[in-house]
Motif scaffolding. Structure first.
Motif, PDB file in Angstrom:
ATOM      1  N   PRO A  11       0.851  -1.200   0.000  1.00  0.00           N
ATOM      2  CA  PRO A  11       0.000   0.000   0.000  1.00  0.00           C
ATOM      3  C   PRO A  11       0.886   1.249   0.000  1.00  0.00           C
ATOM      4  O   PRO A  11       1.810   1.374   0.818  1.00  0.00           O
ATOM      5  N   SER A  12       0.633   2.135  -0.929  1.00  0.00           N
ATOM      6  CA  SER A  12       1.520   3.296  -1.079  1.00  0.00           C
ATOM      7  C   SER A  12       0.776   4.490  -1.651  1.00  0.00           C
ATOM      8  O   SER A  12      -0.363   4.378  -2.112  1.00  0.00           O
ATOM      9  N   SER A  13       1.445   5.628  -1.637  1.00  0.00           N
ATOM     10  CA  SER A  13       0.902   6.860  -2.214  1.00  0.00           C
ATOM     11  C   SER A  13       1.940   7.436  -3.170  1.00  0.00           C
ATOM     12  O   SER A  13       3.153   7.307  -2.945  1.00  0.00           O
ATOM     13  N   THR A  14       1.435   8.099  -4.202  1.00  0.00           N
ATOM     14  CA  THR A  14       2.336   8.639  -5.232  1.00  0.00           C
ATOM     15  C   THR A  14       2.100  10.133  -5.417  1.00  0.00           C
ATOM     16  O   THR A  14       0.952  10.593  -5.456  1.00  0.00           O
ATOM     17  N   VAL A  15       3.209  10.852  -5.548  1.00  0.00           N
ATOM     18  CA  VAL A  15       3.176  12.298  -5.803  1.00  0.00           C
ATOM     19  C   VAL A  15       3.814  12.542  -7.160  1.00  0.00           C
ATOM     20  O   VAL A  15       4.919  12.057  -7.441  1.00  0.00           O
ATOM     21  N   ASN A  16       3.134  13.296  -8.005  1.00  0.00           N
ATOM     22  CA  ASN A  16       3.652  13.597  -9.339  1.00  0.00           C
ATOM     23  C   ASN A  16       4.463  14.896  -9.329  1.00  0.00           C
ATOM     24  O   ASN A  16       4.082  15.876  -8.677  1.00  0.00           O
ATOM     25  N   ILE A  17       5.529  14.877 -10.090  1.00  0.00           N
ATOM     26  CA  ILE A  17       6.434  16.023 -10.162  1.00  0.00           C
ATOM     27  C   ILE A  17       6.743  16.286 -11.637  1.00  0.00           C
ATOM     28  O   ILE A  17       7.004  15.353 -12.401  1.00  0.00           O
ATOM     29  N   THR A  18       6.735  17.543 -12.036  1.00  0.00           N
ATOM     30  CA  THR A  18       7.084  17.888 -13.411  1.00  0.00           C
ATOM     31  C   THR A  18       8.087  19.045 -13.406  1.00  0.00           C
ATOM     32  O   THR A  18       8.211  19.778 -12.417  1.00  0.00           O
ATOM     33  N   GLY A  19       8.773  19.197 -14.520  1.00  0.00           N
ATOM     34  CA  GLY A  19       9.745  20.283 -14.638  1.00  0.00           C
ATOM     35  C   GLY A  19      10.502  20.169 -15.948  1.00  0.00           C
ATOM     36  O   GLY A  19      10.129  19.395 -16.845  1.00  0.00           O
ATOM     37  N   ARG A  20      11.564  20.927 -16.053  1.00  0.00           N
ATOM     38  CA  ARG A  20      12.363  20.881 -17.273  1.00  0.00           C
ATOM     39  C   ARG A  20      13.807  21.266 -16.969  1.00  0.00           C
ATOM     40  O   ARG A  20      14.081  21.985 -16.004  1.00  0.00           O
ATOM     41  N   PHE A  21      14.687  20.776 -17.813  1.00  0.00           N
ATOM     42  CA  PHE A  21      16.084  21.188 -17.776  1.00  0.00           C
ATOM     43  C   PHE A  21      16.263  22.296 -18.815  1.00  0.00           C
ATOM     44  O   PHE A  21      15.862  22.150 -19.974  1.00  0.00           O
ATOM     45  N   SER A  22      16.871  23.393 -18.392  1.00  0.00           N
ATOM     46  CA  SER A  22      16.977  24.561 -19.266  1.00  0.00           C
ATOM     47  C   SER A  22      18.215  24.552 -20.157  1.00  0.00           C
ATOM     48  O   SER A  22      18.258  25.246 -21.172  1.00  0.00           O
ATOM     49  N   SER A  23      19.233  23.764 -19.798  1.00  0.00           N
ATOM     50  CA  SER A  23      20.449  23.729 -20.607  1.00  0.00           C
ATOM     51  C   SER A  23      21.207  22.437 -20.379  1.00  0.00           C
ATOM     52  O   SER A  23      20.965  21.714 -19.402  1.00  0.00           O
ATOM     53  N   ILE A  24      22.132  22.169 -21.295  1.00  0.00           N
ATOM     54  CA  ILE A  24      22.951  20.954 -21.223  1.00  0.00           C
ATOM     55  C   ILE A  24      24.330  21.282 -21.774  1.00  0.00           C
ATOM     56  O   ILE A  24      24.469  22.097 -22.691  1.00  0.00           O
ATOM     57  N   ARG A  25      25.345  20.661 -21.190  1.00  0.00           N
ATOM     58  CA  ARG A  25      26.728  20.942 -21.593  1.00  0.00           C
ATOM     59  C   ARG A  25      27.525  19.649 -21.578  1.00  0.00           C
ATOM     60  O   ARG A  25      27.385  18.827 -20.687  1.00  0.00           O
ATOM     61  N   LYS A  26      28.390  19.494 -22.572  1.00  0.00           N
ATOM     62  CA  LYS A  26      29.219  18.298 -22.684  1.00  0.00           C
ATOM     63  C   LYS A  26      30.305  18.304 -21.611  1.00  0.00           C
ATOM     64  O   LYS A  26      30.916  19.332 -21.342  1.00  0.00           O
ATOM     65  N   THR A  27      30.544  17.129 -20.990  1.00  0.00           N
ATOM     66  CA  THR A  27      31.626  16.961 -20.022  1.00  0.00           C
ATOM     67  C   THR A  27      32.457  15.745 -20.419  1.00  0.00           C
ATOM     68  O   THR A  27      32.110  15.015 -21.351  1.00  0.00           O
ATOM     69  N   ASP A  28      33.546  15.525 -19.698  1.00  0.00           N
ATOM     70  CA  ASP A  28      34.400  14.383 -20.007  1.00  0.00           C
ATOM     71  C   ASP A  28      33.676  13.055 -19.764  1.00  0.00           C
ATOM     72  O   ASP A  28      33.928  12.066 -20.449  1.00  0.00           O
ATOM     73  N   ALA A  29      32.783  13.026 -18.774  1.00  0.00           N
ATOM     74  CA  ALA A  29      32.099  11.780 -18.420  1.00  0.00           C
ATOM     75  C   ALA A  29      30.721  11.643 -19.049  1.00  0.00           C
ATOM     76  O   ALA A  29      30.145  10.564 -19.047  1.00  0.00           O
TER      77      ALA A  29
END
Length: 241
Positions: free
Chosen positions: A143-161
């Motif tokens: 038995p459980s409860s769920t909370v919904n979350i929304t959003g967005r990432f505004s930018s992305i950048r390349k890294t070594d990993a």
């Protein structure tokens, strides 16, 4: 008398010849000297011109080399620190397409967050917690409860990993029923910097670099595609698909 005149004439003629000869020699010497001086002057001018040309050429070469060096340094520098791209740009779309997928993170034995990250940078997450805090594990029949979350990432950048993603804090929405504890355990708040690892980094190294971790007996030597909150929510999402 006649002989004396003849001798005198002869002497005068001889003297005149000597004078003319001497004049010719003097004039010839002067001309030669003048020619030599002109020759020396021309040589000096040619030498000066050559040195000036060489100096100019050397300066130009040096300037060119310096410019080239500066350009190389700038290129190297831009290569070691790539700029961020928005999900709307062509570069951003290509990078977000690579990180898009389904991820999951367990903040405890009875809480879990399932995250779907889309190629346009938006995401939605479902934070699920067992209703009974004394439950042993969060299973499909718990038995459980769920909370919904929304959003967005505004930018992305390349890294070594892999990539570094910046979450847009203003876009983050969490269900009204979520308590402050739920928001913290969901792993989605604070909405800051995230690191995406392409699969060549061990989970132990990711933990050391970001502070993110998870329960469930994660093997520190395991390598996996992961999305880690960078010293924020401590969330370490592993990609499921």
């Amino acid at each position: 008398m006649k002989d004396r005149r003849t001798k005198l004439i002869a002497i005068v003629g001889a003297v005149a010849c000597l004078v003319m000869l001497a004049s010719g020699v003097f004039i010839g010497y002067g001309v030669a000297a003048w020619q030599d001086s002109r020759s020396i002057a021309r040589s000096a001018e040619a030498s000066a011109s050559g040195n000036g040309s060489g100096t100019s050429g050397s300066s130009g070469s040096s300037g060119s080399s310096s410019s080239s060096g500066s350009g190389g340094s700038s290129s190297s520098s831009s290569g070691s620190s790539s700029s961020s791209a928005s999900p709307d740009s062509a570069a951003g779309k290509a990078m977000f397409k690579e990180v898009a997928g389904n991820y999951s993170w367990s903040s405890s034995a009875i809480t879990r967050t399932d995250l779907t990250l889309r190629s346009d940078g938006t995401f939605n997450a479902a934070y699920t917690a067992a209703d009974d805090e004394n439950a042993a594990h969060l299973n499909s029949d718990t038995p459980s409860s769920t909370v919904n979350i929304t959003g967005r990432f505004s930018s992305i950048r390349k890294t070594d990993a892999g990539y570094e993603l910046q979450c847009d804090a203003d876009s983050l929405t969490i269900g009204d029923r979520a308590t402050p504890a739920d928001q913290r355990r969901s792993g989605m708040k604070p909405c800051g910097t995230w690191q995406w690892y392409s699969g060549g980094t061990t989970l132990g190294q990711i933990r050391d670099e970001t502070g993110a971790w998870g329960v469930g007996g994660l093997d520190p030597s395991r390598k996996a595609v992961a999305l880690a909150s960078d010293h924020g929510a401590d969330a370490l999402f592993l990609r499921m698909s």
